[in-house]
Design an enzyme around this catalytic site. Sequence first.
Site, PDB file in Angstrom:
ATOM      1  N   ASN A   9      -0.574  53.523 -27.080  1.00 62.42           N
ATOM      2  CA  ASN A   9      -0.281  52.092 -27.259  1.00 62.42           C
ATOM      3  C   ASN A   9      -1.626  51.360 -27.297  1.00 62.42           C
ATOM      4  O   ASN A   9      -2.283  51.220 -26.262  1.00 62.42           O
ATOM      5  CB  ASN A   9       0.593  51.605 -26.095  1.00 62.42           C
ATOM      6  CG  ASN A   9       0.869  50.110 -26.166  1.00 62.42           C
ATOM      7  OD1 ASN A   9       0.524  49.450 -27.149  1.00 62.42           O
ATOM      8  ND2 ASN A   9       1.485  49.576 -25.131  1.00 62.42           N
ATOM      9  N   GLU A 165       6.605  53.326 -16.666  1.00 57.57           N
ATOM     10  CA  GLU A 165       5.250  52.802 -16.504  1.00 57.57           C
ATOM     11  C   GLU A 165       5.226  51.866 -15.291  1.00 57.57           C
ATOM     12  O   GLU A 165       5.563  50.677 -15.412  1.00 57.57           O
ATOM     13  CB  GLU A 165       4.821  52.027 -17.738  1.00 57.57           C
ATOM     14  CG  GLU A 165       4.791  52.844 -19.005  1.00 57.57           C
ATOM     15  CD  GLU A 165       3.868  52.223 -20.053  1.00 57.57           C
ATOM     16  OE1 GLU A 165       2.842  52.832 -20.353  1.00 57.57           O
ATOM     17  OE2 GLU A 165       4.171  51.130 -20.549  1.00 57.57           O
ATOM     18  N   SER A 211      -2.548  54.334 -16.724  1.00 53.11           N
ATOM     19  CA  SER A 211      -3.869  54.939 -16.472  1.00 53.11           C
ATOM     20  C   SER A 211      -3.879  56.458 -16.654  1.00 53.11           C
ATOM     21  O   SER A 211      -4.505  57.181 -15.874  1.00 53.11           O
ATOM     22  CB  SER A 211      -4.390  54.551 -15.086  1.00 53.11           C
ATOM     23  OG  SER A 211      -4.523  53.131 -14.997  1.00 53.11           O
TER      24      SER A 211
END
Length: 249
Positions: A9, A165, A211
């Site tokens: 993304n 996420e 991350s």
Amino acid sequence: MRKPFVAGNWKMNTDSHTSVKLVERIACGSEETAGQSITVAVCPPFVYLQAVAKALSSSSIAVGSQDVYFEREGAFTGEMLKDVGCSYCLCGHSERRHVIGESDELINKKVAAAIAGGLLPILCVGELLEEREASQTNEVVTRQVKEGLAGLIAEKIQAVTIAYEPVWAIGTGLTATPEQAQEVHDFIRKLLGQMYNKKLAGEIRILYGGSVKPDNAADLMSQKDIDGSLVGGASLKADDFLAIIQAAV
Ligand code: 13P
């Protein structure tokens, strides 16, 4: 049984030149694996979708959009995603939920419209730091999954990928430990089993995002219910993204 899936993304990064250069390098470095043993997708900014899709036309890397609108046509700008070469689209990314203020109801309309339009939605879910600290992770994720998929029958769900996420891990350098992530992935899969059936839940890919880097990707991917990753920052560096793809194969 579930083919691994790594998606990048790019958010609002790159330009018309660097977006094409980046995918050319990713395509070149993943020629042997992409499409065969792993699904790879990139989600560039809307304005570069067409250029990126063109640069990838002879590769097995798929293109996704970072959002979608729920109307098929009319006075709604920028929703011609299939036409410009997209196969995937993100729905309900945390930045849209928490910065733009999208509701589960709106996200549900987007997921349904994406499927109806022949796109493969990646429904993003995840809790805020304060929700995790208040032990509300399962509750939040349950609401986001149930409301995000509301009204969709089992046949439609086959088109969906879920991305877990945790918001506190996005762009912060903090990653959920493999065990923390696995716990939520397992929870989501069981939830899908209750909502649909166990077989279907076993087939849906659940990606982890937050991350993900070359040095933590392999540990995350080794978890039973983590089927790949949705990568932000590290997807902007071809070598890092390729290393993450490699870790997921
Ligand atoms: P980072 O990998 O930069 O934390 O971003 C994750 C993300 O939001 C992907 O959609």
